[in-house]
Design an enzyme around this catalytic site. Structure first.
Site, mmCIF file in Angstrom:
data_model
loop_
_atom_site.group_PDB
_atom_site.id
_atom_site.type_symbol
_atom_site.label_atom_id
_atom_site.label_comp_id
_atom_site.label_asym_id
_atom_site.label_seq_id
_atom_site.Cartn_x
_atom_site.Cartn_y
_atom_site.Cartn_z
ATOM 1 C CD GLU A 72 -2.893 -0.964 -0.183
ATOM 2 O OE1 GLU A 72 -3.272 0.357 -0.410
ATOM 3 O OE2 GLU A 72 -3.671 -1.758 -0.704
ATOM 4 C CG ASP A 89 -6.680 5.516 -0.995
ATOM 5 O OD1 ASP A 89 -7.700 5.846 -0.631
ATOM 6 O OD2 ASP A 89 -6.623 4.799 -1.656
#
Length: 166
Positions: A72, A89
């Site tokens: 991620e 994000d």
């Protein structure tokens, strides 16, 4: 005439000093921003995750958490990813602003009751609490595409090897 020449020299010196001061100030600001950025090592993160109770949280091993964080964010606390839907994000777990945190730009659901900026610091407390909430309230780690693509169903023991964690 000598006074005018001195005035010109004084003015040039003041402008040069002013530009130098601006340059020094810009350098200080950029260094303070860099100082806030934190990229963890795999083993340091493993130790933090163990202390935070992530190992086997909701049935997901420590390796799953380390693997997910790698894919991620590459363990970088300050990563922000701007998405096509206008949401962002944030942080080491790439937690989305629309559902999970609050930023200044949009109306969000803020299920984690946290400012998105808190997910960008090297103190991982808020990010870990929010990630736990996501795992508990959604379909486990399926929320994270990096985990689904690279970690799900694979041997996770390699991720903690050599890190002196149980």
């Amino acid at each position: 005439m000598a006074e005018n020449g001195q005035d010109v020299i004084r003015l040039c010196f003041q402008r040069a000093w002013g530009m130098k001061a601006v340059g020094i100030l810009a350098l200080i600001i950029s260094l303070s921003i860099v100082a806030e950025s934190k990229v963890y090592t795999r083993c340091k993160l493993a130790k933090i995750f163990v202390k935070a109770g992530l190992d086997n949280y909701e049935g997901f091993t420590l390796g799953n958490w380390i693997c997910m964080a790698y894919y991620e964010s590459h363990y970088n606390t300050t990563v922000r990813t701007f998405l096509k839907d206008g949401s962002i994000d944030y942080g080491i777990f790439q937690i989305n602003s629309f559902t999970w945190c609050r930023n200044e730009r949009r109306q969000q659901k803020n299920h984690c009751h946290v400012a998105c900026a808190a997910l960008l610091t090297d103190d991982l407390t808020d990010a870990i609490l929010c990630a736990k909430k996501i795992v508990k309230e959604t379909q486990g780690m399926n929320y994270w595409q990096g985990w689904k693509k690279h970690c799900e169903g694979k041997d996770m023991s390699e991720w903690k090897r050599g890190c002196e964690v149980s």
